[in-house]
Scaffold this motif. Structure first.
Motif, PDB file in Angstrom:
ATOM      1  N   LEU A   1       0.821  -1.222   0.000  1.00 48.24           N
ATOM      2  CA  LEU A   1       0.000   0.000   0.000  1.00 48.24           C
ATOM      3  C   LEU A   1       0.850   1.265   0.000  1.00 48.24           C
ATOM      4  CD1 LEU A   1      -2.989  -0.952   2.321  1.00 48.24           C
ATOM      5  CD2 LEU A   1      -2.890  -0.927  -0.180  1.00 48.24           C
ATOM      6  N   GLN A   2       2.121   1.155   0.348  1.00 51.34           N
ATOM      7  CA  GLN A   2       3.018   2.312   0.262  1.00 51.34           C
ATOM      8  C   GLN A   2       3.246   2.703  -1.205  1.00 51.34           C
ATOM      9  OE1 GLN A   2       3.734   3.872   3.196  1.00 51.34           O
ATOM     10  NE2 GLN A   2       2.390   2.214   3.874  1.00 51.34           N
ATOM     11  N   LEU A   3       2.865   1.799  -2.105  1.00 48.92           N
ATOM     12  CA  LEU A   3       2.983   2.075  -3.547  1.00 48.92           C
ATOM     13  C   LEU A   3       1.660   2.579  -4.119  1.00 48.92           C
ATOM     14  CD1 LEU A   3       4.936  -1.180  -4.491  1.00 48.92           C
ATOM     15  CD2 LEU A   3       5.912   1.095  -4.056  1.00 48.92           C
ATOM     16  N   SER A   4       0.800   3.099  -3.272  1.00 52.23           N
ATOM     17  CA  SER A   4      -0.543   3.532  -3.698  1.00 52.23           C
ATOM     18  C   SER A   4      -0.508   4.488  -4.886  1.00 52.23           C
ATOM     19  CB  SER A   4      -1.276   4.198  -2.536  1.00 52.23           C
ATOM     20  OG  SER A   4      -1.549   3.259  -1.548  1.00 52.23           O
ATOM     21  N   HIS A   5       0.458   5.402  -4.885  1.00 50.24           N
ATOM     22  CA  HIS A   5       0.551   6.349  -6.001  1.00 50.24           C
ATOM     23  C   HIS A   5       0.796   5.627  -7.328  1.00 50.24           C
ATOM     24  CE1 HIS A   5       4.649   5.695  -4.617  1.00 50.24           C
ATOM     25  NE2 HIS A   5       5.090   6.173  -5.765  1.00 50.24           N
ATOM     26  N   LEU A   6       1.549   4.527  -7.285  1.00 55.17           N
ATOM     27  CA  LEU A   6       1.795   3.753  -8.509  1.00 55.17           C
ATOM     28  C   LEU A   6       0.580   2.904  -8.884  1.00 55.17           C
ATOM     29  CD1 LEU A   6       5.481   2.608  -7.853  1.00 55.17           C
ATOM     30  CD2 LEU A   6       4.673   4.432  -9.366  1.00 55.17           C
ATOM     31  N   ILE A   7      -0.094   2.378  -7.869  1.00 55.76           N
ATOM     32  CA  ILE A   7      -1.302   1.589  -8.135  1.00 55.76           C
ATOM     33  C   ILE A   7      -2.329   2.472  -8.838  1.00 55.76           C
ATOM     34  CG2 ILE A   7      -3.197   0.297  -7.083  1.00 55.76           C
ATOM     35  CD1 ILE A   7      -1.225  -0.367  -4.750  1.00 55.76           C
ATOM     36  N   LYS A   8      -2.451   3.688  -8.347  1.00 59.65           N
ATOM     37  CA  LYS A   8      -3.396   4.641  -8.947  1.00 59.65           C
ATOM     38  C   LYS A   8      -2.930   5.057 -10.350  1.00 59.65           C
ATOM     39  CE  LYS A   8      -5.924   8.006  -6.841  1.00 59.65           C
ATOM     40  NZ  LYS A   8      -6.075   9.123  -5.898  1.00 59.65           N
ATOM     41  N   LYS A   9      -1.646   5.409 -10.459  1.00 58.14           N
ATOM     42  CA  LYS A   9      -1.093   5.888 -11.737  1.00 58.14           C
ATOM     43  C   LYS A   9      -1.269   4.868 -12.858  1.00 58.14           C
ATOM     44  CE  LYS A   9       3.248   7.408 -13.845  1.00 58.14           C
ATOM     45  NZ  LYS A   9       4.677   7.704 -13.600  1.00 58.14           N
ATOM     46  N   TYR A  10      -1.028   3.590 -12.538  1.00 54.39           N
ATOM     47  CA  TYR A  10      -1.077   2.554 -13.571  1.00 54.39           C
ATOM     48  C   TYR A  10      -2.402   1.800 -13.606  1.00 54.39           C
ATOM     49  CZ  TYR A  10       3.832   3.506 -14.203  1.00 54.39           C
ATOM     50  OH  TYR A  10       5.028   4.131 -14.467  1.00 54.39           O
ATOM     51  N   ASN A  11      -3.412   2.333 -12.887  1.00 56.30           N
ATOM     52  CA  ASN A  11      -4.727   1.705 -12.865  1.00 56.30           C
ATOM     53  C   ASN A  11      -4.589   0.230 -12.471  1.00 56.30           C
ATOM     54  OD1 ASN A  11      -7.468   1.815 -13.064  1.00 56.30           O
ATOM     55  ND2 ASN A  11      -7.537   1.624 -15.291  1.00 56.30           N
ATOM     56  N   GLY A  12      -3.765   0.000 -11.462  1.00 61.35           N
ATOM     57  CA  GLY A  12      -3.416  -1.357 -11.048  1.00 61.35           C
ATOM     58  C   GLY A  12      -4.512  -2.076 -10.299  1.00 61.35           C
ATOM     59  N   VAL A  13      -4.333  -3.369 -10.259  1.00 58.87           N
ATOM     60  CA  VAL A  13      -5.212  -4.248  -9.494  1.00 58.87           C
ATOM     61  C   VAL A  13      -4.355  -4.946  -8.453  1.00 58.87           C
ATOM     62  CG1 VAL A  13      -6.663  -6.319  -9.590  1.00 58.87           C
ATOM     63  CG2 VAL A  13      -6.841  -4.577 -11.383  1.00 58.87           C
ATOM     64  N   ILE A  14      -4.858  -5.015  -7.238  1.00 57.06           N
ATOM     65  CA  ILE A  14      -4.157  -5.691  -6.156  1.00 57.06           C
ATOM     66  C   ILE A  14      -4.615  -7.143  -6.108  1.00 57.06           C
ATOM     67  CG2 ILE A  14      -3.916  -5.833  -3.646  1.00 57.06           C
ATOM     68  CD1 ILE A  14      -4.150  -2.792  -3.542  1.00 57.06           C
ATOM     69  N   VAL A  15      -3.670  -8.046  -5.930  1.00 59.97           N
ATOM     70  CA  VAL A  15      -3.966  -9.460  -5.689  1.00 59.97           C
ATOM     71  C   VAL A  15      -3.350  -9.797  -4.341  1.00 59.97           C
ATOM     72  CG1 VAL A  15      -3.705 -11.831  -6.491  1.00 59.97           C
ATOM     73  CG2 VAL A  15      -3.937  -9.972  -8.161  1.00 59.97           C
ATOM     74  N   THR A  16      -4.195 -10.170  -3.394  1.00 59.73           N
ATOM     75  CA  THR A  16      -3.712 -10.437  -2.046  1.00 59.73           C
ATOM     76  C   THR A  16      -4.607 -11.454  -1.356  1.00 59.73           C
ATOM     77  OG1 THR A  16      -2.994  -9.391   0.030  1.00 59.73           O
ATOM     78  CG2 THR A  16      -5.041  -8.564  -0.965  1.00 59.73           C
ATOM     79  N   GLU A  17      -4.215 -11.829  -0.169  1.00 61.61           N
ATOM     80  CA  GLU A  17      -5.026 -12.755   0.623  1.00 61.61           C
ATOM     81  C   GLU A  17      -6.184 -11.983   1.254  1.00 61.61           C
ATOM     82  OE1 GLU A  17      -1.214 -15.523   1.816  1.00 61.61           O
ATOM     83  OE2 GLU A  17      -1.842 -13.914   3.131  1.00 61.61           O
ATOM     84  N   LYS A  18      -7.297 -12.670   1.397  1.00 58.07           N
ATOM     85  CA  LYS A  18      -8.495 -12.027   1.926  1.00 58.07           C
ATOM     86  C   LYS A  18      -8.423 -11.917   3.446  1.00 58.07           C
ATOM     87  CE  LYS A  18     -13.363 -11.974   0.884  1.00 58.07           C
ATOM     88  NZ  LYS A  18     -14.419 -12.648   0.133  1.00 58.07           N
ATOM     89  N   THR A  19      -8.396 -10.676   3.917  1.00 56.80           N
ATOM     90  CA  THR A  19      -8.421 -10.409   5.357  1.00 56.80           C
ATOM     91  C   THR A  19      -9.377  -9.235   5.582  1.00 56.80           C
ATOM     92  OG1 THR A  19      -6.634  -8.789   5.279  1.00 56.80           O
ATOM     93  CG2 THR A  19      -5.993 -11.102   5.632  1.00 56.80           C
ATOM     94  N   ALA A  20      -9.663  -8.951   6.835  1.00 58.67           N
ATOM     95  CA  ALA A  20     -10.548  -7.821   7.149  1.00 58.67           C
ATOM     96  C   ALA A  20      -9.947  -6.517   6.627  1.00 58.67           C
ATOM     97  CB  ALA A  20     -10.768  -7.745   8.652  1.00 58.67           C
ATOM     98  N   ILE A  21      -8.629  -6.376   6.733  1.00 60.07           N
ATOM     99  CA  ILE A  21      -7.976  -5.140   6.291  1.00 60.07           C
ATOM    100  C   ILE A  21      -7.975  -5.028   4.768  1.00 60.07           C
ATOM    101  CG2 ILE A  21      -5.755  -3.920   6.215  1.00 60.07           C
ATOM    102  CD1 ILE A  21      -5.252  -5.009   9.047  1.00 60.07           C
ATOM    103  N   SER A  22      -7.652  -6.114   4.077  1.00 59.78           N
ATOM    104  CA  SER A  22      -7.590  -6.032   2.614  1.00 59.78           C
ATOM    105  C   SER A  22      -8.974  -5.812   1.997  1.00 59.78           C
ATOM    106  CB  SER A  22      -6.928  -7.278   2.027  1.00 59.78           C
ATOM    107  OG  SER A  22      -7.726  -8.424   2.230  1.00 59.78           O
TER     108      SER A  22
END
Length: 154
Positions: free
Chosen positions: A20-41
Motif C-alpha cells: 500500500l506504500q505504492l498507492s501512487h503507482l497503483i493509482k497511476k497505472y490503474n493497477g489491481v491488487i492481488v492479495t489474501e483475503k483479510t478484514a484489512i484487505s
C-alpha cells in the motif's frame, strides 16, 4: 492504461502494508491488487482480487490449499493479462510471479523491510525469477549483489 495491466501482489499483514506504500503507482497505472483475503484487505479502495490464505502450519491440507492458490493465480493472470507484476512478497504471490515470467512479463520484486542483513526465503527464490529485484537496505547488497537499492517504502 487499461485496468490490471500492472498487478500489485502481496500476502496479508506487513507485506500488504508495504504494498500500500505504492498507492501512487497503483493509482497511476490503474493497477489491481492481488492479495489474501483479510478484514484489512477488504477495506481497500483499489480494485482487488483475493487469494486463499494458507499456511504450512495447516498440515497435509496445505498442499491442496497451495495448489488452489496456484490455480486461482493463473485465472487472475489470464483475466488481466498483465504486462508487469509487482510483488512485496511472499508465499502466496510466488505463483503469479512464476506465471508472469513463464509468459515473458516483467516481474518487480521488493524484498521486505524486515530483513536487513539476511535474505527471506521468498527473496532467495524471487532473486532468481524477478526481472527487477529491489532491496530496502543497502546491507542486503552483500546477499543480492545485482539488486537495486530502492530505499525504505515507509
Amino acid at each position: 492504461m487499461k485496468k490490471g495491466k500492472v498487478l500489485f501482489c502481496s500476502s496479508a499483514g506487513g507485506h500488504y502494508t508495504e504494498l500500500l506504500q505504492l498507492s501512487h503507482l497503483i493509482k497511476k497505472y490503474n493497477g489491481v491488487i492481488v492479495t489474501e483475503k483479510t478484514a484489512i484487505s477488504q477495506e481497500s479502495s483499489f480494485p482487488t482480487e483475493y487469494l486463499m490464505y494458507c499456511s504450512k502450519n495447516d498440515g497435509w491440507i496445505y498442499i491442496f490449499e497451495y495448489l488452489y492458490v496456484w490455480l486461482v493465480s493463473f485465472i487472475y493472470f489470464i483475466k488481466y493479462n498483465p504486462k508487469v507484476v509487482v510483488s512485496t512478497g511472499v508465499h502466496s504471490t510466488i505463483p503469479m510471479c512464476v506465471y508472469a515470467r513463464l509468459f515473458f512479463r516483467k516481474v518487480i520484486y521488493i524484498e521486505t523491510v524486515a530483513n536487513v542483513h539476511t535474505p527471506s526465503v521468498s527473496g532467495k527464490l524471487m532473486y532468481k525469477i524477478a526481472t527487477d529485484f529491489y532491496v530496502q537496505w543497502e546491507e542486503l547488497l552483500e546477499v543480492y549483489p545485482n539488486a537495486i537499492v530502492g530505499g525504505c517504502l515507509f
